[in-house]
Design a protein around this motif. Sequence first.
Motif, mmCIF file in Angstrom:
data_model
loop_
_atom_site.group_PDB
_atom_site.id
_atom_site.type_symbol
_atom_site.label_atom_id
_atom_site.label_comp_id
_atom_site.label_asym_id
_atom_site.label_seq_id
_atom_site.Cartn_x
_atom_site.Cartn_y
_atom_site.Cartn_z
ATOM 1 N N SER A 33 11.681 14.705 -20.543
ATOM 2 C CA SER A 33 11.886 13.255 -20.688
ATOM 3 C C SER A 33 13.342 12.896 -20.415
ATOM 4 O O SER A 33 13.623 11.852 -19.826
ATOM 5 C CB SER A 33 11.462 12.782 -22.081
ATOM 6 O OG SER A 33 12.296 13.331 -23.074
ATOM 7 N N GLU A 34 14.269 13.741 -20.814
ATOM 8 C CA GLU A 34 15.677 13.487 -20.507
ATOM 9 C C GLU A 34 15.917 13.552 -19.004
ATOM 10 O O GLU A 34 16.668 12.742 -18.449
ATOM 11 C CB GLU A 34 16.572 14.477 -21.242
ATOM 12 C CG GLU A 34 16.662 14.230 -22.735
ATOM 13 C CD GLU A 34 17.472 15.286 -23.467
ATOM 14 O OE1 GLU A 34 17.993 16.210 -22.810
ATOM 15 O OE2 GLU A 34 17.569 15.185 -24.701
ATOM 16 N N ALA A 35 15.263 14.473 -18.321
ATOM 17 C CA ALA A 35 15.397 14.574 -16.869
ATOM 18 C C ALA A 35 14.830 13.315 -16.212
ATOM 19 O O ALA A 35 15.428 12.781 -15.264
ATOM 20 C CB ALA A 35 14.683 15.817 -16.358
ATOM 21 N N TYR A 36 13.675 12.829 -16.715
ATOM 22 C CA TYR A 36 13.095 11.600 -16.174
ATOM 23 C C TYR A 36 14.028 10.415 -16.407
ATOM 24 O O TYR A 36 14.221 9.578 -15.519
ATOM 25 C CB TYR A 36 11.728 11.314 -16.784
ATOM 26 C CG TYR A 36 10.646 12.279 -16.367
ATOM 27 C CD1 TYR A 36 10.535 12.714 -15.045
ATOM 28 C CD2 TYR A 36 9.720 12.766 -17.276
ATOM 29 C CE1 TYR A 36 9.546 13.596 -14.651
ATOM 30 C CE2 TYR A 36 8.734 13.649 -16.904
ATOM 31 C CZ TYR A 36 8.647 14.061 -15.589
ATOM 32 O OH TYR A 36 7.679 14.931 -15.211
ATOM 33 N N LYS A 37 14.609 10.366 -17.600
ATOM 34 C CA LYS A 37 15.550 9.281 -17.907
ATOM 35 C C LYS A 37 16.734 9.330 -16.937
ATOM 36 O O LYS A 37 17.153 8.285 -16.414
ATOM 37 C CB LYS A 37 16.058 9.385 -19.344
ATOM 38 C CG LYS A 37 15.055 8.999 -20.392
ATOM 39 C CD LYS A 37 15.657 9.171 -21.775
ATOM 40 C CE LYS A 37 14.604 9.029 -22.849
ATOM 41 N NZ LYS A 37 15.147 9.312 -24.184
ATOM 42 N N ASP A 38 17.262 10.511 -16.710
ATOM 43 C CA ASP A 38 18.385 10.647 -15.774
ATOM 44 C C ASP A 38 17.989 10.190 -14.377
ATOM 45 O O ASP A 38 18.760 9.499 -13.692
ATOM 46 C CB ASP A 38 18.883 12.098 -15.729
ATOM 47 C CG ASP A 38 19.588 12.523 -17.015
ATOM 48 O OD1 ASP A 38 19.988 11.621 -17.780
ATOM 49 O OD2 ASP A 38 19.733 13.743 -17.231
ATOM 50 N N LYS A 39 16.797 10.554 -13.941
ATOM 51 C CA LYS A 39 16.336 10.153 -12.607
ATOM 52 C C LYS A 39 16.166 8.640 -12.521
ATOM 53 O O LYS A 39 16.540 8.026 -11.512
ATOM 54 C CB LYS A 39 15.023 10.862 -12.271
ATOM 55 C CG LYS A 39 15.209 12.336 -11.987
ATOM 56 C CD LYS A 39 13.883 13.022 -11.716
ATOM 57 C CE LYS A 39 14.117 14.516 -11.519
ATOM 58 N NZ LYS A 39 12.871 15.242 -11.348
ATOM 59 N N VAL A 40 15.620 8.018 -13.573
ATOM 60 C CA VAL A 40 15.441 6.569 -13.580
ATOM 61 C C VAL A 40 16.796 5.881 -13.551
ATOM 62 O O VAL A 40 17.008 4.918 -12.783
ATOM 63 C CB VAL A 40 14.600 6.117 -14.801
ATOM 64 C CG1 VAL A 40 14.655 4.614 -14.990
ATOM 65 C CG2 VAL A 40 13.167 6.606 -14.666
#
Length: 112
Positions: free
Chosen positions: A83-90
Motif C-alpha cells: 500500500s505504501e508503494a501504491y501511495k508513492d506511485k499515486v
Amino acid sequence: MDDINNRVTKLESVVDTHDDNIREMCIKIEEIEKNYDTIDRRLIVVEQNISNINTNTIEIKSDLRDLVRKREEDHYIKPIQKSEAYKDKVVMAIVSSIIAFMLGIILPKLIG
C-alpha cells in the motif's frame, strides 16, 4: 519316648512344609526379579520415548514460531509495504501530471 517321637515327627512334617514353602517363595522371587528386569527395560524405552517427544515438541514450537512470523509478514508487513508503494506511485503520478500540465502551459508561451 513315644511322645517325643510323635513331636519329632510333627516337627519334621512342619519343617518339610516350610521347605516347600521356601522353594515356592524362591521361585516367586525369581519371577519377580525377571519381571523387574523387564519393567526396567520398558522404563528405559519409555524414558527414551519421552525424550524424543520433548525434542519433537521443541522442534514443533520452533516451526510454529516461524509460521507465525511468516504469517505476520504475509498478512501485515507485505500489504503495508504494497500500500505504501501504491501511495508513492499515486503521488508520483499526480506530481508528474501537475508538472506536465505546467509544462504544457509554460512551453507554448516560451516557444511562441
